[in-house]
Design a protein around this motif. Structure first.
Motif, PDB file in Angstrom:
ATOM      1  N   ASN A 151       5.889 -10.701  -7.464  1.00 36.14           N
ATOM      2  CA  ASN A 151       3.818 -11.065  -7.641  1.00 36.14           C
ATOM      3  C   ASN A 151       3.133 -10.491  -6.781  1.00 36.14           C
ATOM      4  O   ASN A 151       2.373 -11.811  -6.624  1.00 36.14           O
ATOM      5  N   PHE A 152       3.350  -9.012  -6.529  1.00 37.66           N
ATOM      6  CA  PHE A 152       2.960  -8.472  -5.558  1.00 37.66           C
ATOM      7  C   PHE A 152       1.399  -7.294  -5.919  1.00 37.66           C
ATOM      8  O   PHE A 152       1.487  -7.675  -6.706  1.00 37.66           O
ATOM      9  N   MET A 153       0.463  -7.629  -5.498  1.00 37.11           N
ATOM     10  CA  MET A 153      -0.160  -6.733  -6.037  1.00 37.11           C
ATOM     11  C   MET A 153      -0.065  -5.220  -5.541  1.00 37.11           C
ATOM     12  O   MET A 153       0.460  -4.409  -3.652  1.00 37.11           O
ATOM     13  N   LEU A 154       0.300  -4.108  -6.169  1.00 36.95           N
ATOM     14  CA  LEU A 154       0.853  -2.409  -5.335  1.00 36.95           C
ATOM     15  C   LEU A 154      -1.114  -1.326  -5.292  1.00 36.95           C
ATOM     16  O   LEU A 154      -1.915  -1.808  -6.701  1.00 36.95           O
ATOM     17  N   ALA A 155      -0.808  -0.825  -4.798  1.00 34.03           N
ATOM     18  CA  ALA A 155      -2.104  -0.669  -3.907  1.00 34.03           C
ATOM     19  C   ALA A 155      -2.049   0.790  -4.468  1.00 34.03           C
ATOM     20  O   ALA A 155      -0.668   1.788  -2.903  1.00 34.03           O
ATOM     21  N   GLY A 156      -2.335   1.877  -4.634  1.00 35.74           N
ATOM     22  CA  GLY A 156      -1.823   3.219  -4.014  1.00 35.74           C
ATOM     23  C   GLY A 156      -2.887   3.874  -4.002  1.00 35.74           C
ATOM     24  O   GLY A 156      -3.479   4.126  -5.474  1.00 35.74           O
ATOM     25  N   HIS A 157      -3.242   4.805  -2.949  1.00 31.74           N
ATOM     26  CA  HIS A 157      -4.007   6.154  -2.674  1.00 31.74           C
ATOM     27  C   HIS A 157      -3.938   7.270  -3.022  1.00 31.74           C
ATOM     28  O   HIS A 157      -2.949   7.996  -2.730  1.00 31.74           O
ATOM     29  N   SER A 158      -4.025   8.692  -4.164  1.00 27.88           N
ATOM     30  CA  SER A 158      -4.087   9.115  -4.364  1.00 27.88           C
ATOM     31  C   SER A 158      -2.980  10.088  -4.869  1.00 27.88           C
ATOM     32  O   SER A 158      -2.157   9.640  -6.141  1.00 27.88           O
ATOM     33  N   THR A 159      -1.807  10.672  -4.518  1.00 28.81           N
ATOM     34  CA  THR A 159      -0.163  10.555  -4.604  1.00 28.81           C
ATOM     35  C   THR A 159       0.268   9.481  -4.549  1.00 28.81           C
ATOM     36  O   THR A 159       1.752   9.442  -5.417  1.00 28.81           O
ATOM     37  N   GLY A 160       0.457   8.391  -3.519  1.00 26.79           N
ATOM     38  CA  GLY A 160       0.356   7.456  -3.752  1.00 26.79           C
ATOM     39  C   GLY A 160       0.252   6.131  -5.208  1.00 26.79           C
ATOM     40  O   GLY A 160       1.387   5.582  -5.811  1.00 26.79           O
ATOM     41  N   LEU A 206      -6.111   0.916  -8.070  1.00 26.80           N
ATOM     42  CA  LEU A 206      -5.819   2.543  -7.765  1.00 26.80           C
ATOM     43  C   LEU A 206      -6.562   2.821  -6.997  1.00 26.80           C
ATOM     44  O   LEU A 206      -7.700   2.586  -8.054  1.00 26.80           O
ATOM     45  N   PHE A 207      -6.675   4.031  -6.075  1.00 30.02           N
ATOM     46  CA  PHE A 207      -7.734   4.064  -5.646  1.00 30.02           C
ATOM     47  C   PHE A 207      -7.872   6.230  -5.349  1.00 30.02           C
ATOM     48  O   PHE A 207      -7.088   6.516  -4.630  1.00 30.02           O
ATOM     49  N   ALA A 208      -8.913   6.420  -5.927  1.00 29.64           N
ATOM     50  CA  ALA A 208      -8.570   8.175  -5.800  1.00 29.64           C
ATOM     51  C   ALA A 208      -6.851   8.139  -6.005  1.00 29.64           C
ATOM     52  O   ALA A 208      -7.077  10.058  -5.358  1.00 29.64           O
ATOM     53  N   ALA A 209      -6.888   7.708  -7.316  1.00 26.91           N
ATOM     54  CA  ALA A 209      -4.989   8.630  -7.923  1.00 26.91           C
ATOM     55  C   ALA A 209      -5.272   9.600  -8.160  1.00 26.91           C
ATOM     56  O   ALA A 209      -6.063  10.315  -8.861  1.00 26.91           O
ATOM     57  N   ALA A 210      -4.523   9.893  -7.670  1.00 32.19           N
ATOM     58  CA  ALA A 210      -3.658  11.569  -8.620  1.00 32.19           C
ATOM     59  C   ALA A 210      -3.021  12.173  -9.867  1.00 32.19           C
ATOM     60  O   ALA A 210      -1.955  12.660 -10.304  1.00 32.19           O
ATOM     61  N   ALA A 211      -3.496  11.064 -10.835  1.00 32.30           N
ATOM     62  CA  ALA A 211      -3.403  10.494 -12.154  1.00 32.30           C
ATOM     63  C   ALA A 211      -4.130  10.633 -13.482  1.00 32.30           C
ATOM     64  O   ALA A 211      -5.288  10.567 -13.044  1.00 32.30           O
ATOM     65  N   PHE A 251       0.897  -1.544   0.140  1.00 33.15           N
ATOM     66  CA  PHE A 251      -0.055   0.179   0.194  1.00 33.15           C
ATOM     67  C   PHE A 251       1.011   1.647   0.601  1.00 33.15           C
ATOM     68  O   PHE A 251       1.894   0.673   0.817  1.00 33.15           O
ATOM     69  N   LEU A 252       0.477   2.406  -1.141  1.00 31.42           N
ATOM     70  CA  LEU A 252       1.062   3.968  -0.877  1.00 31.42           C
ATOM     71  C   LEU A 252       0.179   4.376  -0.317  1.00 31.42           C
ATOM     72  O   LEU A 252      -0.396   4.809  -1.007  1.00 31.42           O
ATOM     73  N   HIS A 253       0.597   5.240   0.895  1.00 33.00           N
ATOM     74  CA  HIS A 253      -1.004   6.347   0.928  1.00 33.00           C
ATOM     75  C   HIS A 253      -0.720   7.766   0.153  1.00 33.00           C
ATOM     76  O   HIS A 253       0.387   7.754  -0.496  1.00 33.00           O
ATOM     77  N   GLY A 254      -2.062   7.885   0.442  1.00 30.32           N
ATOM     78  CA  GLY A 254      -1.420   9.865  -0.108  1.00 30.32           C
ATOM     79  C   GLY A 254      -1.360  10.569   1.042  1.00 30.32           C
ATOM     80  O   GLY A 254      -1.446  10.783   2.031  1.00 30.32           O
ATOM     81  N   TRP A 255      -0.998  12.187   0.215  1.00 31.96           N
ATOM     82  CA  TRP A 255      -0.661  12.832   1.254  1.00 31.96           C
ATOM     83  C   TRP A 255      -2.172  13.950   1.584  1.00 31.96           C
ATOM     84  O   TRP A 255      -2.782  13.770   1.397  1.00 31.96           O
TER      85      TRP A 255
END
Length: 274
Positions: free
Chosen positions: A91-100, A121-126, A28-32
């Motif tokens: 073999n992992f899932m990369l999951a990022g929110h917002s800036t993440g 991707l959830f609420a991704a800043a892209a 998990f990659l968190h958002g700002w």
């Protein structure tokens, strides 16, 4: 368990690693301007279902080191790569929110998606958080400049105002205080520097075209930070992607509709939604 990973740059990144014996891994990659604690309501559930959940605090945020520089997406994605290498993740899932989410997209392009089998991707800043001449969606440049000014003049006030736009569903005052406290854990210079990155970053448009693995896009239709049109642009720009709208969510869909959110992630990782 929590521990630190020291990168080649000498920066130590904090890692929260839950259920290391899990059958499948989600990074998990968190958002700002938060940290790994934003995913508390995923970490409460997903490990019980047998998943290994890894949350990292980006440099400048949470419990990670807070150097004065290195807050562009290239460096932040390099930090993720350093953690992936150190933990030997495959073999992992990369999951990022917002800036993440933006960092996750850069990771896929810059590091050829090393080790990643699925992307969420959830609420991704892209592909762009702000409006541009060729991209009429997103918030205004002036709104981001106000965030930067507020960071330098009255960061607590800025964080409170940002928190007021984050969730769509009602949250309690204690929950609001908790969310506010996560932003205060970040370095002020990191908070401003990442916001500056939003203004200057334009490569995510081409980054998205390089992604070919299954990609799940979750986005609240009431999002006031990363407007829903961003999710539609991601869905159009990323091959083999699926967009799931969240009808009762704002930017914090992982809490606004946490049960649905967790269910969609589990369906996706088990090959039931793409």
């Amino acid at each position: 368990m929590g521990y630190y990973v020291k990168l080649q740059s000498g920066v130590k990144i904090y890692v929260e690693d839950i259920n290391q014996e899990g059958k499948k891994t989600i990074l998990f990659l968190h958002g700002w301007p938060g940290d790994h604690n934003l995913f508390e309501y995923q970490f409460n559930v997903l490990p019980k279902e047998g998943y290994r959940c890894i949350g990292i605090d980006q440099r400048g945020f949470g419990e990670s080191d807070k150097p004065f520089s290195g807050y562009d997406y290239d460096t932040l994605s390099d930090d993720v790569f350093g953690v992936v290498e150190a933990l030997k993740l495959k073999n992992f899932m990369l999951a990022g929110h917002s800036t993440g989410g933006a960092i996750a997209i850069r990771y896929m392009a810059r590091h050829n998606g090393d080790g990643v089998s699925k992307l969420a991707l959830f609420a991704a800043a892209a592909p762009s958080l702000i409006k541009r001449s060729y991209f009429p969606y997103g918030i205004t440049r002036e709104a981001v400049e106000d965030i930067i000014k507020g960071t330098y003049s009255d960061r607590p006030k800025m964080l409170r105002q940002f928190g007021d736009t984050f969730f769509f569903q009602h949250i309690s005052e204690p929950f609001s205080d908790w969310f506010f406290s996560l932003g205060l854990r970040a370095a002020s210079w990191a908070t401003a520097a990442v916001a500056n990155t939003w203004l200057d970053e334009e490569k995510l448009f081409s980054d998205m075209k390089k992604i070919t693995i299954p990609t799940l896009i979750l986005h609240g239709i009431h999002d006031q930070v990363c407007l829903f049109q961003l999710a539609e642009a991601q869905n159009k720009g990323i091959k083999n992607s699926k967009l799931v709208p969240f009808q009762y969510s704002g930017h914090g869909l992982f809490y606004d509709e946490k049960d649905k959110f967790n269910e969609e992630l589990m369906k996706f990782i088990e090959n039931k939604s793409l």
